[in-house]
Design an enzyme around this catalytic site. Sequence first.
Site, PDB file in Angstrom:
ATOM      1  N   TRP A  15       0.813  -1.216   0.000  1.00  0.00           N
ATOM      2  CA  TRP A  15       0.000   0.000   0.000  1.00  0.00           C
ATOM      3  C   TRP A  15       0.847   1.266   0.000  1.00  0.00           C
ATOM      4  O   TRP A  15       0.320   2.360  -0.179  1.00  0.00           O
ATOM      5  CB  TRP A  15      -0.926   0.005   1.222  1.00  0.00           C
ATOM      6  CG  TRP A  15      -1.953  -1.086   1.238  1.00  0.00           C
ATOM      7  CD1 TRP A  15      -2.106  -2.099   0.327  1.00  0.00           C
ATOM      8  CD2 TRP A  15      -2.973  -1.286   2.218  1.00  0.00           C
ATOM      9  NE1 TRP A  15      -3.150  -2.917   0.683  1.00  0.00           N
ATOM     10  CE2 TRP A  15      -3.698  -2.439   1.847  1.00  0.00           C
ATOM     11  CE3 TRP A  15      -3.331  -0.606   3.382  1.00  0.00           C
ATOM     12  CZ2 TRP A  15      -4.776  -2.918   2.593  1.00  0.00           C
ATOM     13  CZ3 TRP A  15      -4.402  -1.094   4.136  1.00  0.00           C
ATOM     14  CH2 TRP A  15      -5.121  -2.229   3.735  1.00  0.00           C
ATOM     15  N   LYS A  16       2.132   1.125   0.233  1.00  0.00           N
ATOM     16  CA  LYS A  16       3.055   2.262   0.255  1.00  0.00           C
ATOM     17  C   LYS A  16       2.559   3.336   1.245  1.00  0.00           C
ATOM     18  O   LYS A  16       1.987   3.000   2.277  1.00  0.00           O
ATOM     19  CB  LYS A  16       3.274   2.789  -1.162  1.00  0.00           C
ATOM     20  CG  LYS A  16       3.752   1.690  -2.124  1.00  0.00           C
ATOM     21  CD  LYS A  16       4.203   2.194  -3.455  1.00  0.00           C
ATOM     22  CE  LYS A  16       4.650   1.036  -4.317  1.00  0.00           C
ATOM     23  NZ  LYS A  16       5.208   1.487  -5.621  1.00  0.00           N
ATOM     24  N   HIS A 101      13.090  -2.360  -1.179  1.00  0.00           N
ATOM     25  CA  HIS A 101      12.287  -1.861  -2.293  1.00  0.00           C
ATOM     26  C   HIS A 101      13.032  -0.720  -2.973  1.00  0.00           C
ATOM     27  O   HIS A 101      13.734   0.052  -2.320  1.00  0.00           O
ATOM     28  CB  HIS A 101      10.928  -1.384  -1.773  1.00  0.00           C
ATOM     29  CG  HIS A 101       9.940  -1.114  -2.863  1.00  0.00           C
ATOM     30  ND1 HIS A 101       9.958   0.040  -3.610  1.00  0.00           N
ATOM     31  CD2 HIS A 101       8.896  -1.859  -3.337  1.00  0.00           C
ATOM     32  CE1 HIS A 101       8.975  -0.005  -4.493  1.00  0.00           C
ATOM     33  NE2 HIS A 101       8.319  -1.144  -4.357  1.00  0.00           N
ATOM     34  N   GLU A 103      12.170   2.056  -3.992  1.00  0.00           N
ATOM     35  CA  GLU A 103      11.857   3.385  -3.449  1.00  0.00           C
ATOM     36  C   GLU A 103      12.633   3.645  -2.162  1.00  0.00           C
ATOM     37  O   GLU A 103      13.008   4.785  -1.878  1.00  0.00           O
ATOM     38  CB  GLU A 103      10.346   3.514  -3.240  1.00  0.00           C
ATOM     39  CG  GLU A 103       9.597   3.576  -4.564  1.00  0.00           C
ATOM     40  CD  GLU A 103       8.135   3.198  -4.491  1.00  0.00           C
ATOM     41  OE1 GLU A 103       7.490   3.197  -5.546  1.00  0.00           O
ATOM     42  OE2 GLU A 103       7.636   2.893  -3.384  1.00  0.00           O
ATOM     43  N   GLU A 171      11.577  -6.273  -9.360  1.00  0.00           N
ATOM     44  CA  GLU A 171      10.806  -5.092  -9.740  1.00  0.00           C
ATOM     45  C   GLU A 171      11.679  -4.152 -10.554  1.00  0.00           C
ATOM     46  O   GLU A 171      12.478  -3.402  -9.984  1.00  0.00           O
ATOM     47  CB  GLU A 171      10.301  -4.353  -8.488  1.00  0.00           C
ATOM     48  CG  GLU A 171       9.232  -5.086  -7.716  1.00  0.00           C
ATOM     49  CD  GLU A 171       8.483  -4.133  -6.797  1.00  0.00           C
ATOM     50  OE1 GLU A 171       7.261  -4.052  -6.905  1.00  0.00           O
ATOM     51  OE2 GLU A 171       9.141  -3.456  -5.990  1.00  0.00           O
ATOM     52  N   SER A 216       3.938  -2.260 -12.054  1.00  0.00           N
ATOM     53  CA  SER A 216       2.734  -2.005 -12.858  1.00  0.00           C
ATOM     54  C   SER A 216       1.930  -3.275 -13.131  1.00  0.00           C
ATOM     55  O   SER A 216       1.390  -3.463 -14.223  1.00  0.00           O
ATOM     56  CB  SER A 216       3.096  -1.296 -14.169  1.00  0.00           C
ATOM     57  OG  SER A 216       3.572   0.011 -13.920  1.00  0.00           O
TER      58      SER A 216
END
Length: 254
Positions: A15-16, A101, A103, A171, A216
């Site tokens: 859900w970030k 991750h 990010e 990813e 995505s």
Amino acid sequence: MTDRAGRRPLVAGNWKMNGLKADGLALTDAVLAGVRGGAWRCELLVCPPATLLSLVGDRLKGSPVRLGAQDCHHKPSGAHTGDLAAPMLADIGCRFVIVGHSERRADHGETDAEVKAKAEAAMAATLIPIVCVGETLAMRERGDALKVVAAQLAGSLPVGASADGLVVAYEPVWAIGTGRTPTTADIGAMHQALRAELKRHLGAESDRMRILYGGSVKSSNAAEILAIDGVDGALVGGASLKAEDFLTIARACA
């Protein structure tokens, strides 16, 4: 139910940094309503932001949906303001934790060594780390994707990893949140390369280790992606914020 080589697919929703209390509980309830009474081929996991972990965990008790966190510190306790230790996450019911991750690697400068330390801390707290790896668009266009991802994996693998205690997620950075995805051939080639690297580092134990695809993933492409040989599930970002989209992706495991 199990898939190739005894690997049960895993569909994880990241859900970030999204969701206030009302949003998170409404999404949780919608996911739970969708899973009731069904026989799911895949294992289901949601990873809410830290503020919602305890609330969502309480809702998930007794359900087939697992709870996971989006990050953890590499120390079990101490003077680390703003961080969460793996034992704290386990204490409130988490079963998994995402580490490395892209990010986090980009926004916080996390290195492979830090990701490895976090994964080892997670395992020590009986959590299953989901170790993320992936290349940027520039790396892929240079033809370095396989080399870069193999090096990331080697540097991020925790000592003592086992098939039941570790998940890897591929990813590609350039596909996260962009609507772009690699070709099925590219995804398949990367997953085969990751499987070979895992075997080189961990031996036969790696045959049962799950490798997820993320970047995505959505309801419209999930069936095609999940049918690729070597893809053992999905790490889903934006699409996991809508219960029906998330469940449609999970159903695609069949």
